[in-house]
Each structure stands twice: as structure tokens, then as C-alpha cells.
Design a protein around this motif. Structure first.
Motif, PDB file in Angstrom:
ATOM      1  N   GLY A  84       0.821  -1.197   0.000  1.00 48.47           N
ATOM      2  CA  GLY A  84       0.000   0.000   0.000  1.00 48.47           C
ATOM      3  C   GLY A  84       0.862   1.256   0.000  1.00 48.47           C
ATOM      4  O   GLY A  84       0.961   1.976  -1.000  1.00 48.47           O
ATOM      5  N   LEU A  85       1.532   1.501   1.111  1.00 44.32           N
ATOM      6  CA  LEU A  85       2.344   2.713   1.249  1.00 44.32           C
ATOM      7  C   LEU A  85       3.551   2.707   0.307  1.00 44.32           C
ATOM      8  O   LEU A  85       3.816   3.699  -0.376  1.00 44.32           O
ATOM      9  CB  LEU A  85       2.809   2.845   2.699  1.00 44.32           C
ATOM     10  N   ALA A  86       4.299   1.597   0.296  1.00 44.32           N
ATOM     11  CA  ALA A  86       5.526   1.572  -0.510  1.00 44.32           C
ATOM     12  C   ALA A  86       5.252   1.744  -2.004  1.00 44.32           C
ATOM     13  O   ALA A  86       5.863   2.611  -2.653  1.00 44.32           O
ATOM     14  CB  ALA A  86       6.305   0.278  -0.241  1.00 44.32           C
ATOM     15  N   PRO A  87       4.341   0.972  -2.625  1.00 46.06           N
ATOM     16  CA  PRO A  87       4.070   1.208  -4.047  1.00 46.06           C
ATOM     17  C   PRO A  87       3.521   2.603  -4.317  1.00 46.06           C
ATOM     18  O   PRO A  87       3.834   3.196  -5.359  1.00 46.06           O
ATOM     19  CB  PRO A  87       3.033   0.128  -4.397  1.00 46.06           C
ATOM     20  N   ALA A  88       2.708   3.131  -3.396  1.00 48.22           N
ATOM     21  CA  ALA A  88       2.164   4.470  -3.597  1.00 48.22           C
ATOM     22  C   ALA A  88       3.284   5.502  -3.680  1.00 48.22           C
ATOM     23  O   ALA A  88       3.286   6.372  -4.569  1.00 48.22           O
ATOM     24  CB  ALA A  88       1.198   4.811  -2.464  1.00 48.22           C
ATOM     25  N   LEU A  89       4.248   5.418  -2.774  1.00 45.32           N
ATOM     26  CA  LEU A  89       5.359   6.374  -2.775  1.00 45.32           C
ATOM     27  C   LEU A  89       6.277   6.155  -3.979  1.00 45.32           C
ATOM     28  O   LEU A  89       6.754   7.119  -4.594  1.00 45.32           O
ATOM     29  CB  LEU A  89       6.155   6.251  -1.474  1.00 45.32           C
ATOM     30  N   ILE A  90       6.535   4.891  -4.319  1.00 42.46           N
ATOM     31  CA  ILE A  90       7.390   4.606  -5.473  1.00 42.46           C
ATOM     32  C   ILE A  90       6.773   5.171  -6.748  1.00 42.46           C
ATOM     33  O   ILE A  90       7.448   5.834  -7.557  1.00 42.46           O
ATOM     34  CB  ILE A  90       7.607   3.083  -5.599  1.00 42.46           C
ATOM     35  N   LEU A  91       5.478   4.933  -6.937  1.00 40.37           N
ATOM     36  CA  LEU A  91       4.816   5.398  -8.156  1.00 40.37           C
ATOM     37  C   LEU A  91       4.685   6.915  -8.183  1.00 40.37           C
ATOM     38  O   LEU A  91       4.752   7.519  -9.258  1.00 40.37           O
ATOM     39  CB  LEU A  91       3.435   4.735  -8.275  1.00 40.37           C
ATOM     40  N   LEU A  96       3.682   9.785 -10.827  1.00 38.09           N
ATOM     41  CA  LEU A  96       2.462  10.503 -10.464  1.00 38.09           C
ATOM     42  C   LEU A  96       2.710  11.955 -10.080  1.00 38.09           C
ATOM     43  O   LEU A  96       1.781  12.782 -10.148  1.00 38.09           O
ATOM     44  CB  LEU A  96       1.749   9.781  -9.308  1.00 38.09           C
ATOM     45  N   ASN A  97       3.941  12.295  -9.719  1.00 39.24           N
ATOM     46  CA  ASN A  97       4.230  13.697  -9.373  1.00 39.24           C
ATOM     47  C   ASN A  97       4.048  14.618 -10.568  1.00 39.24           C
ATOM     48  O   ASN A  97       3.853  15.819 -10.403  1.00 39.24           O
ATOM     49  CB  ASN A  97       5.648  13.824  -8.803  1.00 39.24           C
ATOM     50  N   ALA A  98       4.089  14.050 -11.795  1.00 42.46           N
ATOM     51  CA  ALA A  98       3.887  14.873 -12.998  1.00 42.46           C
ATOM     52  C   ALA A  98       2.447  15.377 -13.091  1.00 42.46           C
ATOM     53  O   ALA A  98       2.180  16.324 -13.838  1.00 42.46           O
ATOM     54  CB  ALA A  98       4.246  14.083 -14.245  1.00 42.46           C
ATOM     55  N   LEU A  99       1.526  14.753 -12.360  1.00 44.96           N
ATOM     56  CA  LEU A  99       0.116  15.172 -12.393  1.00 44.96           C
ATOM     57  C   LEU A  99      -0.213  16.197 -11.321  1.00 44.96           C
ATOM     58  O   LEU A  99      -1.383  16.573 -11.165  1.00 44.96           O
ATOM     59  CB  LEU A  99      -0.793  13.946 -12.222  1.00 44.96           C
ATOM     60  N   PRO A 101      -1.098  17.885  -7.737  1.00 49.38           N
ATOM     61  CA  PRO A 101      -1.871  17.408  -6.575  1.00 49.38           C
ATOM     62  C   PRO A 101      -2.714  16.174  -6.875  1.00 49.38           C
ATOM     63  O   PRO A 101      -2.902  15.318  -6.002  1.00 49.38           O
ATOM     64  CB  PRO A 101      -2.752  18.615  -6.232  1.00 49.38           C
ATOM     65  N   LEU A 102      -3.234  16.073  -8.100  1.00 53.34           N
ATOM     66  CA  LEU A 102      -4.029  14.903  -8.457  1.00 53.34           C
ATOM     67  C   LEU A 102      -3.213  13.621  -8.349  1.00 53.34           C
ATOM     68  O   LEU A 102      -3.715  12.576  -7.899  1.00 53.34           O
ATOM     69  CB  LEU A 102      -4.577  15.049  -9.873  1.00 53.34           C
ATOM     70  N   GLY A 103      -1.954  13.689  -8.721  1.00 52.98           N
ATOM     71  CA  GLY A 103      -1.095  12.512  -8.632  1.00 52.98           C
ATOM     72  C   GLY A 103      -0.928  12.037  -7.201  1.00 52.98           C
ATOM     73  O   GLY A 103      -0.922  10.834  -6.935  1.00 52.98           O
ATOM     74  N   TRP A 104      -0.815  13.002  -6.276  1.00 56.12           N
ATOM     75  CA  TRP A 104      -0.680  12.618  -4.864  1.00 56.12           C
ATOM     76  C   TRP A 104      -1.976  12.011  -4.341  1.00 56.12           C
ATOM     77  O   TRP A 104      -1.951  11.052  -3.552  1.00 56.12           O
ATOM     78  CB  TRP A 104      -0.286  13.824  -4.036  1.00 56.12           C
ATOM     79  N   VAL A 105      -3.104  12.526  -4.782  1.00 51.86           N
ATOM     80  CA  VAL A 105      -4.393  11.963  -4.375  1.00 51.86           C
ATOM     81  C   VAL A 105      -4.519  10.517  -4.859  1.00 51.86           C
ATOM     82  O   VAL A 105      -4.972   9.634  -4.120  1.00 51.86           O
ATOM     83  CB  VAL A 105      -5.554  12.822  -4.910  1.00 51.86           C
ATOM     84  N   ILE A 106      -4.099  10.278  -6.101  1.00 51.53           N
ATOM     85  CA  ILE A 106      -4.175   8.920  -6.646  1.00 51.53           C
ATOM     86  C   ILE A 106      -3.243   7.986  -5.870  1.00 51.53           C
ATOM     87  O   ILE A 106      -3.603   6.838  -5.554  1.00 51.53           O
ATOM     88  CB  ILE A 106      -3.832   8.918  -8.142  1.00 51.53           C
ATOM     89  N   ALA A 107      -2.043   8.478  -5.552  1.00 53.18           N
ATOM     90  CA  ALA A 107      -1.105   7.666  -4.772  1.00 53.18           C
ATOM     91  C   ALA A 107      -1.689   7.342  -3.399  1.00 53.18           C
ATOM     92  O   ALA A 107      -1.613   6.202  -2.923  1.00 53.18           O
ATOM     93  CB  ALA A 107       0.231   8.389  -4.632  1.00 53.18           C
ATOM     94  N   ILE A 174      -0.873   7.263 -17.529  1.00 51.51           N
ATOM     95  CA  ILE A 174      -1.001   5.804 -17.598  1.00 51.51           C
ATOM     96  C   ILE A 174      -0.877   5.196 -16.199  1.00 51.51           C
ATOM     97  O   ILE A 174      -1.657   4.319 -15.802  1.00 51.51           O
ATOM     98  CB  ILE A 174       0.053   5.218 -18.546  1.00 51.51           C
ATOM     99  N   THR A 175       0.107   5.680 -15.447  1.00 49.96           N
ATOM    100  CA  THR A 175       0.296   5.169 -14.090  1.00 49.96           C
ATOM    101  C   THR A 175      -0.883   5.510 -13.197  1.00 49.96           C
ATOM    102  O   THR A 175      -1.295   4.697 -12.358  1.00 49.96           O
ATOM    103  CB  THR A 175       1.592   5.736 -13.499  1.00 49.96           C
ATOM    104  N   GLY A 176      -1.442   6.710 -13.389  1.00 47.57           N
ATOM    105  CA  GLY A 176      -2.596   7.103 -12.592  1.00 47.57           C
ATOM    106  C   GLY A 176      -3.799   6.210 -12.838  1.00 47.57           C
ATOM    107  O   GLY A 176      -4.504   5.821 -11.899  1.00 47.57           O
ATOM    108  N   VAL A 177      -4.021   5.852 -14.104  1.00 47.45           N
ATOM    109  CA  VAL A 177      -5.146   4.966 -14.430  1.00 47.45           C
ATOM    110  C   VAL A 177      -4.928   3.589 -13.806  1.00 47.45           C
ATOM    111  O   VAL A 177      -5.853   3.003 -13.206  1.00 47.45           O
ATOM    112  CB  VAL A 177      -5.308   4.858 -15.960  1.00 47.45           C
ATOM    113  N   ALA A 178      -3.709   3.043 -13.928  1.00 48.20           N
ATOM    114  CA  ALA A 178      -3.420   1.726 -13.363  1.00 48.20           C
ATOM    115  C   ALA A 178      -3.531   1.737 -11.842  1.00 48.20           C
ATOM    116  O   ALA A 178      -4.062   0.795 -11.235  1.00 48.20           O
ATOM    117  CB  ALA A 178      -2.023   1.275 -13.792  1.00 48.20           C
TER     118      ALA A 178
END
Length: 267
Positions: A84-91, A96-99, A101-107, A174-178
Motif C-alpha cells: 500500500g504505502l511503498a508502491p504508492a510512494l514509489i509510483l 504521479l508527481n507529474a500530475l 496534486p491529483l497525482g498525490w491523491v491517486i497515490a 497511464i500510471t494514474g489509471v493503473a
């Protein structure tokens, strides 16, 4: 006051499964460390190792008769960290940082949904009469499989010489959708595949062993592409679990209906 009696010693066999669980937790957390330094191949490998350890700790506990409530709780905490936490931070660090605030919400959604899934799992761990559990299906996607689905874009990028690095926004999308898909499947009530629901015909045993050998060879030669293919295949096969579960439920209802309907009692 008399001296308190010493606490009974804990057998080593009860500690071994917990040690494996702790290794899985540490492996997942180490993946974040690799991601911070930009070693995303090592970060992804750390999550894969954590998933492998998570797959054997329960079996080791049952084999050594070392199952305990403490081990079950530790396993859930390890899963939240490693899947949960580790993949969220890795991604987030990778794409996801390219998106913004939305990227952080998805993470965050991946970490939150993983925690919610495991909380739901713990509340139902002692219930044997649940339809999905009784028929050998999971409720939603297990945490390791969910992490694999979320990491599929990273697996693909590593397999194709970082092909997604050219366009950070596309990579983030793409990462956000996955990631969002993995988060949804974790907390959904949809039936999912489990080893208990899979049956292999006797005449297919040799083919299965050949497939295992080919999978091992592919994993050794093209590990990232193999992991991507497994993650994508699991996600694509998920809807078929609902079809299989529905078929088994109807068959079960028909059997129960036939068993319950008999000749009327004589008056």
C-alpha cells in the motif's frame, strides 16, 4: 507477595513465520529507499520480493503449526506497508508527481484502499460461511496482486528501456489509471481468483509443469516483461472471475433447491 511465574517460552517454530513477514515488510520499505535514490528497477524488485515472501509466510506458519492472532495482525501491517504505502510512494516519485496534486491523491488512494481492504479482511478472517470464501474466491483483489497491477506501467517501462520516460505527463496518466484501477479493485466486493478456485484436470498436469518451467525461463530472461504480462493478464482475467463465481453460485442454488424439494410429507 510471591514471585510471579515466568512467562512460557515461545517455540522457535512460531517465530519463523513472523520473521518471514517482517522480511516482507522490510523489503517493501526498502523499495521506497531505492525510489528516493532513483533506482526504480531495484524499487520494483523489492516489492516483488515482498510479494514472494508474503506468499509463503502463511504456508510456513501452517506447516510449522505456528499460526497465531499476533501473526495475522503482523501480516496485515506488513501488507499495508509493502503493498500500500511503498508502491504508492514509489509510483508517486516515478510518475504521479507529474500530475501535480491529483497525482498525490491517486497515490494516497492506493495506500488508503489497501488499508481498508485489509481491515475488512481481518473482520471476516474467522467467518467460514461467506459465499466467496466458501467457493474459493477472494473479495476484491488481494493486496500483492493490487500492487502488481499498479506497478504494471513501471514494469513495462523497465522492460522497454524506460520508454515512458520521454513524456512525463503520459507516464503519469497511464500510471494514474493503473493505480486508480488497483485501488478500486482492492476495496471492491467483486469476486477474484484465488488458488482455491483453480482446478487442474489430471491430464493437464504435465502441461502445467511445462508452463511453470517456461514461466521460470521467461522470468530469468525477461523479468520485467514477464511481470508486466502477469499483472496485465490478472487484471484482464478479473472479470471472468465474476462469471465463474456466478455460475458456481447458480449451481449451488440449484443443488440446494433440489435437496430441499422432496415429496410432500404424508398427512
Amino acid at each position: 507477595m510471591g514471585e510471579q511465574s515466568p512467562l512460557p517460552a515461545i517455540p522457535v517454530r512460531a517465530l519463523i513465520p513472523n520473521a518471514v513477514t517482517m522480511l516482507a515488510l522490510c523489503s517493501g520499505a526498502t523499495g521506497v529507499r531505492f525510489a528516493i535514490s532513483g533506482d526504480y528497477d531495484k524499487a520494483a524488485a523489492a516489492i516483488v520480493i515482498a510479494a514472494a515472501l508474503d506468499g509463503v509466510d502463511g504456508r510456513i506458519a501452517r506447516l510449522l503449526r505456528g499460526t497465531s492472532r499476533f501473526g495475522a495482525e503482523l501480516d496485515s501491517l506488513s501488507d499495508v506497508t509493502a503493498f500500500g504505502l511503498a508502491p504508492a510512494l514509489i509510483l508517486y516519485l516515478w510518475a504521479l508527481n507529474a500530475l501535480g496534486p491529483l497525482g498525490w491523491v491517486i497515490a494516497l488512494s492506493l495506500a488508503v484502499c489497501c488499508a481498508l481492504r485489509l481491515a475488512r479482511f481481518n473482520t471476516a478472517i474467522d467467518q467460514e460461511d461467506l459465499p466467496k470464501k466458501r467457493l474459493g474466491f477472494t473479495t476484491g483483489v488481494p493486496a500483492p496482486a493490487g500492487a502488481g497491477i499498479a506497478l504494471a506501467p513501471l514494469f513495462w517501462s523497465l522492460a522497454t528501456d524506460n520508454s515512458l520516460d520521454a513524456d512525463p505527463v503520459l507516464r503519469g496518466t497511464i500510471t494514474g489509471v493503473a493505480t486508480a484501477l488497483a485501488a478500486f479493485l482492492m476495496v471492491s466486493a467483486l469476486p477474484g481468483w484465488s488458488f482455491k478456485s483453480l482446478r487442474v484436470p489430471r491430464n493437464a498436469r504435465l502441461l502445467l509443469l511445462v508452463g511453470v518451467g517456461l514461466f521460470a525461463a521467461a522470468l530469468g530472461q525477461r523479468p520485467w516483461m514477464t511481470l508486466f504480462a502477469v499483472s496485465a493478464a490478472y487484471a484482464l482475467a478479473f472479470p471472468f472471475a465474476s462469471i465463474s463465481y456466478g455460475r458456481q453460485r447458480r449451481a449451488e442454488a440449484a443443488v440446494n433447491g433440489e435437496a430441499g424439494s422432496g415429496p410432500p410429507a404424508a398427512t
